[in-house]
Design an enzyme around this catalytic site. Structure first.
Site, PDB file in Angstrom:
ATOM      1  N   GLU A 128       0.886  -1.189  -0.005  1.00  0.00           N
ATOM      2  CA  GLU A 128       0.027   0.033   0.092  1.00  0.00           C
ATOM      3  C   GLU A 128       0.869   1.272   0.151  1.00  0.00           C
ATOM      4  OE1 GLU A 128      -2.502  -0.531   3.230  1.00  0.00           O
ATOM      5  OE2 GLU A 128      -3.631  -2.284   2.540  1.00  0.00           O
ATOM      6  N   HIS A 171      -7.966   0.697   2.101  1.00  0.00           N
ATOM      7  CA  HIS A 171      -7.862   0.442   3.723  1.00  0.00           C
ATOM      8  C   HIS A 171      -8.471   1.430   4.533  1.00  0.00           C
ATOM      9  CE1 HIS A 171      -4.568  -1.170   6.397  1.00  0.00           C
ATOM     10  NE2 HIS A 171      -5.591  -1.082   7.093  1.00  0.00           N
TER      11      HIS A 171
END
Length: 630
Positions: free
Chosen positions: A491, A513
């Site tokens: 990420e 997320h």
């Protein structure tokens, strides 16, 4: 050594009390007046002009008394009100006023009629209070003040202090420029700008020392105080735009808090961490061994999230740094998103939405099913898994769960003894497992092949627990009917571009997320984590620390608390008690907790002791960190 020749001269309004007394009197006497707010605002404006020396104090006093319209009978109520508004750190340090009462004076441009009864409770008699006095008419109305008193005049505090002719070093503690002028005139040796209640730039800019509370003043002068180390000296660095309530909670407790909106790279954090006692982060900032080596004062790290993989927990422990996280604060947020995504996947809401966005109308019931009566398989039956279990059952789903630990079922949930059993039976599988590295590719080709044809998969746990390539193949082949993915193997550190192989696939919900990212969750975290930080810094409690022996401590009761963190090797406890016995310390309580690597000993002792004992305890071999709290 304490200098017995010192004299301490305190201001009253906004120093000993949190307020300006005449402002409070105005609020009381003007009740019912239609212009009350306007008049109070005017009085406050005049007060500040006089305090900062922008108008003569005589003019300030005359103008305020004229606006007050107060009577002698109002003064008892004012005193009662002021008793409730003593400055927090003044109130907690009564011992100083009792012990040094012969050396403490009050010089105020306020009035003895309300100052005397307040400071009398702090062992300061009327003859050491220098202030103005009111003049009353026959009906008891306040009509003026004694104009012969030097304190009613401009720079009257200078004249008053001159006439007192005090011997020894004279220290003035006050919030206004009118207090500083005594130092400027050379008749006081030091001026401490007291900013606990109000910060006046003109006073602070000219002070020998800015003191945000009495604890700081007492610390600087090595005087008896309520706490061992002023909280304003404890620096807290909060990164990654944590909820502002965290800043408020920690600031209100007296700590110096700096808020940074973004994450810091390792190199940036190494530069910033020096002198920081508490570090608050979210998921993007990495607390590495190199960062910890540069952290010369770090006591605690607060993770304002659930996961702690971004923190080198073992290095923290070996350096005596406790780590706290927020394991429960966003549980509901994650569960609600899981429920929403399960319904959206089963109803094929996302493909229908995209069709309309692209200008196509496709009204159909094909591939759209109710969740009622369907089997939900929950992998990981912890806080989130259990709450999801309850809500899913409430909307009519049959719940199955699998966990490597033996977990008691809630409601009618059925425990599966093997992962394969759960995968075989479930219409929807949702993952809620921890960030243990052993869980990498927990769901891969083999596991997906064990799932029902057309089943759905939801991942709100960790990105690396699913083999993305295997998932993409299963979605393209139709083995899986859809997926909702909130976390990814890699990420980005900040918002911006992001690519994933899952992009553009049918009936796949992708979110960045945000499972726990709701306003409510962030607010809960901003309350929970600061409370854990404050408990540890203020009392030594390590309940819920993720890397430290957990000790729940009773409140300190008129005792000093020694906190000793050490490597867990044989004989440390005996050496600690040997030192305490040598210095004839009277122990009122002692607490010990250990894990494989470190030990944590807390000892409560009588207040009076030889300070050399601290040096001796720090010298014990294998000591990692030592603190004194009182």
């Amino acid at each position: 050594m304490i200098d017995v020749g010192r004299k301490y001269v305190f201001d009253f309004d906004s120093t000993l009390t949190r307020v300006e007394a005449l402002d409070v009197l105005a609020e009381m006497t003007l009740q019912g007046n239609s212009k009350r707010e306007q008049i109070i605002e005017e009085i406050q404006k005049i007060t500040n002009l006089g305090i900062d020396g922008d108008i003569s104090f005589t003019e300030s006093l005359e103008r305020r008394i004229k606006l007050l319209k107060a009577n002698k009978s109002d003064l008892d109520g004012l005193v009662a009100e002021l008793r409730q508004k003593i400055s927090k750190s003044i109130e907690s340090n009564k011992e100083f006023f009792e012990k040094f009462s012969d050396d403490i004076y009050v010089i105020s441009c306020g009035f003895k009629e309300f100052i005397d009864p307040i400071v009398e409770e702090y062992n300061i008699p009327s003859d050491r209070v220098y202030a103005n006095t009111f003049e009353f008419d026959e009906e008891g109305n306040i009509v003026g003040f004694d104009e012969e008193n030097p304190l009613s005049q401009h720079n009257g505090k200078i004249e008053c202090l001159k006439q007192m002719n005090l011997e020894g070093e004279v220290q003035v503690i006050g919030d206004g420029y009118s207090d500083y002028v005594m130092r400027e005139a050379g008749i006081a040796d030091k001026f401490f700008a007291y900013t606990e209640n109000v910060h006046r730039d003109k006073a602070a800019d000219n002070a020998d020392h800015v003191t945000p509370n009495l604890d700081e003043f007492l610390f600087v002068n090595d005087l008896p105080r309520n706490i061992s180390y002023p909280k304003n000296r404890i620096k807290i660095l909060l990164l990654e735009n944590v909820h502002p309530a965290a800043f408020d909670n920690l600031s209100e407790d007296g700590f110096s808090v700096e808020l940074v909106k973004h994450s810091l790279s390792e190199e940036e954090l190494i530069k910033k961490i020096k002198g920081v006692h508490v570090l608050g982060i979210r998921s993007k900032t990495q607390v590495t061994e190199k960062v910890l080596e540069a952290a010369n004062k770090l006591l605690v790290v607060g993770a304002f999230c659930i996961g702690t993989t971004q923190i080198d927990l073992n290095s923290c422990k070996l350096k005596g740094v406790a780590v706290f996280n927020a394991p429960y604060s966003n549980t509901r947020s994650v569960v609600e998103l899981a429920i929403g995504e399960i319904i959206m996947l089963m109803r094929s809401v996302f493909p229908r939405s995209m069709e309309l966005h692209n200008g196509q109308w496709q009204k159909t019931a094909v591939g759209s099913r109710e969740v009622r009566g369907k089997n939900l398989g929950i992998i990981g039956y912890g806080n989130i898994g259990k709450q999801l279990s309850v809500l899913a059952e409430a909307i009519g789903m049959r719940v199955y769960y699998y966990d490597i630990d033996d977990k008691l079922a809630l409601g009618n949930a059925v425990k599966c003894n093997t992962l394969e059993n759960l995968l075989n039976v479930s219409d929807v599988v949702t993952l809620h497992i921890d960030d243990n590295k052993a869980n990498k590719n927990f769901i891969g080709d083999r596991e997906i092949n064990q799932m029902k044809n057309g089943a759905m998969l939801v991942n709100l746990s960790r990105g690396f627990v699913i083999d993305i390539e295997a998932l993409v193949n299963a979605l393209k082949s139709g083995k899986l009917g859809g997926a909702a993915i909130d976390v990814y193997p890699e990420e980005p550190a900040s918002n911006g571009e992001f690519m994933t192989e899952l992009k553009g696939l049918n009936n796949v919900i992708l979110t960045p997320h945000v499972g726990g990212s709701t306003e409510e969750a962030q607010r809960n975290i901003a309350d929970f984590v600061p409370n854990k930080i404050m408990d540890y810094v203020n009392s030594g409690s390590t309940v819920d620390a993720v890397n430290f022996p957990n000790i729940r401590l009773p409140k300190q009761n008129k005792a000093h608390r020694f906190l000793h963190i050490h490597k867990n090797v044989p004989g440390i406890m005996a050496k600690i008690n040997e030192v305490l016995a040598k210095y004839e310390m009277n122990i009122s309580g002692q607490y010990l907790s250990t894990d494989n690597e470190v030990g944590y000993v807390i000892t409560d002792l009588d207040k009076e002791y030889n300070k050399d004992v601290i040096k001796a305890l720090k010298k014990i071999e294998n000591t990692i960190k030592f603190r004194v709290l009182y």
